[in-house]
Design an enzyme around this catalytic site. Sequence first.
Site, mmCIF file in Angstrom:
data_model
loop_
_atom_site.group_PDB
_atom_site.id
_atom_site.type_symbol
_atom_site.label_atom_id
_atom_site.label_comp_id
_atom_site.label_asym_id
_atom_site.label_seq_id
_atom_site.Cartn_x
_atom_site.Cartn_y
_atom_site.Cartn_z
ATOM 1 N N LYS A 117 -106.711 -2.042 39.573
ATOM 2 C CA LYS A 117 -108.093 -2.371 39.991
ATOM 3 C C LYS A 117 -108.395 -3.836 39.736
ATOM 4 C CE LYS A 117 -109.802 -2.894 35.602
ATOM 5 N NZ LYS A 117 -109.919 -4.210 35.008
ATOM 6 N N PRO A 173 -98.857 -5.280 36.948
ATOM 7 C CA PRO A 173 -98.561 -6.113 35.777
ATOM 8 C C PRO A 173 -99.229 -5.568 34.503
ATOM 9 C CG PRO A 173 -99.051 -7.486 37.664
ATOM 10 C CD PRO A 173 -99.340 -6.068 38.089
ATOM 11 N N VAL A 174 -98.539 -5.739 33.370
ATOM 12 C CA VAL A 174 -98.953 -5.123 32.094
ATOM 13 C C VAL A 174 -99.926 -6.036 31.329
ATOM 14 C CG1 VAL A 174 -98.062 -4.188 29.905
ATOM 15 C CG2 VAL A 174 -96.709 -3.981 31.999
ATOM 16 N N GLY A 220 -102.202 0.632 32.622
ATOM 17 C CA GLY A 220 -102.073 1.794 31.733
ATOM 18 C C GLY A 220 -102.999 2.915 32.191
ATOM 19 N N SER A 221 -104.210 2.545 32.589
ATOM 20 C CA SER A 221 -105.175 3.547 33.053
ATOM 21 C C SER A 221 -104.654 4.243 34.306
ATOM 22 C CB SER A 221 -106.521 2.886 33.373
ATOM 23 O OG SER A 221 -107.024 2.253 32.224
ATOM 24 N N ASP A 235 -111.410 2.743 31.870
ATOM 25 C CA ASP A 235 -111.026 2.532 33.274
ATOM 26 C C ASP A 235 -110.295 3.725 33.893
ATOM 27 O OD1 ASP A 235 -112.034 -0.039 33.110
ATOM 28 O OD2 ASP A 235 -110.100 -0.950 32.661
HETATM 29 P P1 ATP Z 1 -107.576 -2.748 31.120
HETATM 30 O O1 ATP Z 1 -107.883 -3.707 32.224
HETATM 31 O O2 ATP Z 1 -107.739 -1.288 31.513
HETATM 32 O O3 ATP Z 1 -108.215 -3.059 29.808
HETATM 33 P P2 ATP Z 1 -104.983 -3.932 31.178
HETATM 34 O O4 ATP Z 1 -104.724 -3.779 32.625
HETATM 35 O O5 ATP Z 1 -105.418 -5.288 30.725
HETATM 36 O O6 ATP Z 1 -106.027 -2.859 30.756
HETATM 37 P P3 ATP Z 1 -102.648 -2.375 30.544
HETATM 38 O O7 ATP Z 1 -101.602 -2.775 31.539
HETATM 39 O O8 ATP Z 1 -103.318 -1.078 30.733
HETATM 40 O O9 ATP Z 1 -103.710 -3.540 30.370
HETATM 41 O O10 ATP Z 1 -101.950 -2.445 29.108
HETATM 42 C C1 ATP Z 1 -102.691 -2.520 27.901
HETATM 43 C C2 ATP Z 1 -101.789 -2.086 26.754
HETATM 44 O O11 ATP Z 1 -101.636 -0.681 26.822
HETATM 45 C C3 ATP Z 1 -100.378 -2.654 26.814
HETATM 46 O O12 ATP Z 1 -100.308 -3.863 26.117
HETATM 47 C C4 ATP Z 1 -99.549 -1.561 26.178
HETATM 48 O O13 ATP Z 1 -99.327 -1.827 24.815
HETATM 49 C C5 ATP Z 1 -100.386 -0.289 26.251
HETATM 50 N N1 ATP Z 1 -99.820 0.772 27.125
HETATM 51 C C6 ATP Z 1 -99.690 2.070 26.811
HETATM 52 N N2 ATP Z 1 -99.177 2.772 27.818
HETATM 53 C C7 ATP Z 1 -98.956 1.924 28.826
HETATM 54 C C8 ATP Z 1 -98.466 2.078 30.133
HETATM 55 N N3 ATP Z 1 -98.057 3.253 30.613
HETATM 56 N N4 ATP Z 1 -98.401 0.976 30.912
HETATM 57 C C9 ATP Z 1 -98.841 -0.221 30.436
HETATM 58 N N5 ATP Z 1 -99.292 -0.427 29.189
HETATM 59 C C10 ATP Z 1 -99.382 0.638 28.388
#
Ligand code: ATP
Length: 284
Positions: free
Chosen positions: A9, A99-100, A107-108, A138
Site C-alpha cells: 500500500k 520491499p521490507v 508484513g501486513s 495496516d
Molecule cells: P508498515 O508500513 O505496515 O508499518 P513496513 O512496510 O514499513 O510496515 P514491513 O515490511 O511490514 O514494514 O516490515 C516491518 C518489520 O516486520 C520487518 O522489519 C520485520 O522485522 C518484521 N516482519 C515480520 N514478518 C515479516 C514478513 N513476513 N515480511 C516482512 N517483514 C516482516
Amino acid sequence: MISASAPGKLNLFFSVGRTRDDGYHDVYSIYQAIGIRDFVKVAVAEADSLQITGSLSNEQLDAVPKDQTNICFLAARAFFEHNELDSTPLAIEIEKHIPVAAGLAGGSADAAATLIALQELFQTESDLYAIAAELGADVPFSLLGGTAIGSGSGTELEPIDSAEVEFLIAYPNQGISTKESFALLDGLRAEKEEIQLRLPGSDFYEDLRLGEKPPQLGQNDLAVPALELMPSLQELIELGGNVSGSGPSVYFFEPDATLISALQESEFSWVLTSGNQPGARLEV
Ligand code: ATP
C-alpha cells in the site's frame, strides 16, 4: 497447499494524532493498494517451517524473520485462537516482492494473505477483519485493497472511489522501523499541548476519483521523522516525491521520463506500479 496473495500500500495522505491507550496512534490515512503483491502458500505439515523467496535483494530477504516472530506465524496463531481450533503445524512459503520495512505494509500483506489461505484451508467462516485488526494497523486494509480512508488506529476502513493511476516507487536498500519513526514524531511533538488530526479537503477525493493529482497528495506527519532517520531521502523529495507511511519508500504520481532518468543516476531502487489494486485473494 493453498496459495494467496495480498498487495502493498501507499499512504496518499497520513495524519497522526494522539497516542491511544492501546499504544497505537490515532490516524487519518488514505490508503491505496498497489500492484506489487506478496504470495503466501500454506499447507498442514508435521512441523512448522518457513521458506522465503522473491524478487528482492538478498539483503532485503535477509531482513525478514525466519522464526515464529514472522507475522505469518502470528497470523496463524491468531486464526487458530479466534476459531477455537487446535494449533496445527504449518509449512509456509512466502514469495516476497514488497520491499521490507519500507512503509509499503509488506508484513501486513503477508499476514492478510495467510489469513485468506487459512480460511480456505480449514473451511472456516471467521471474521478475518477482526483477526487482522489484532495483528496490526495496516492488516485490515491489506485484506480490503482498492482505496480507503483508515481511521482509529487505521483499522476502521471506509472504501472510496479512485481512478487507477501509475506510480513510481523509489526505495533505498535499508528500511526504517515504524516504531522508531512514531517515537521520533512523539519526541518532536513533546512540547505541544494539543495534537490535532488533520483531514484533507473534499477536493482530495474528487481528484482521486478523476485520476488527477490532489494538491495535498503526500501530506504525511511521518515524513519529518523519515528524513531525520534517512537524510538521503531529501534527494527524492526534491524530485517531487512523497514519503509513504513511515518510509523510506517515496512515491511519485504519474512519473515522466525526466524523473526516470534522474532515478537511473541515483542510488535508489525503483519500480513502476498501478494504484487502486485488489486486496488479499486466493490464487490458483
Ligand atoms: P508498515 O508500513 O505496515 O508499518 P513496513 O512496510 O514499513 O510496515 P514491513 O515490511 O511490514 O514494514 O516490515 C516491518 C518489520 O516486520 C520487518 O522489519 C520485520 O522485522 C518484521 N516482519 C515480520 N514478518 C515479516 C514478513 N513476513 N515480511 C516482512 N517483514 C516482516
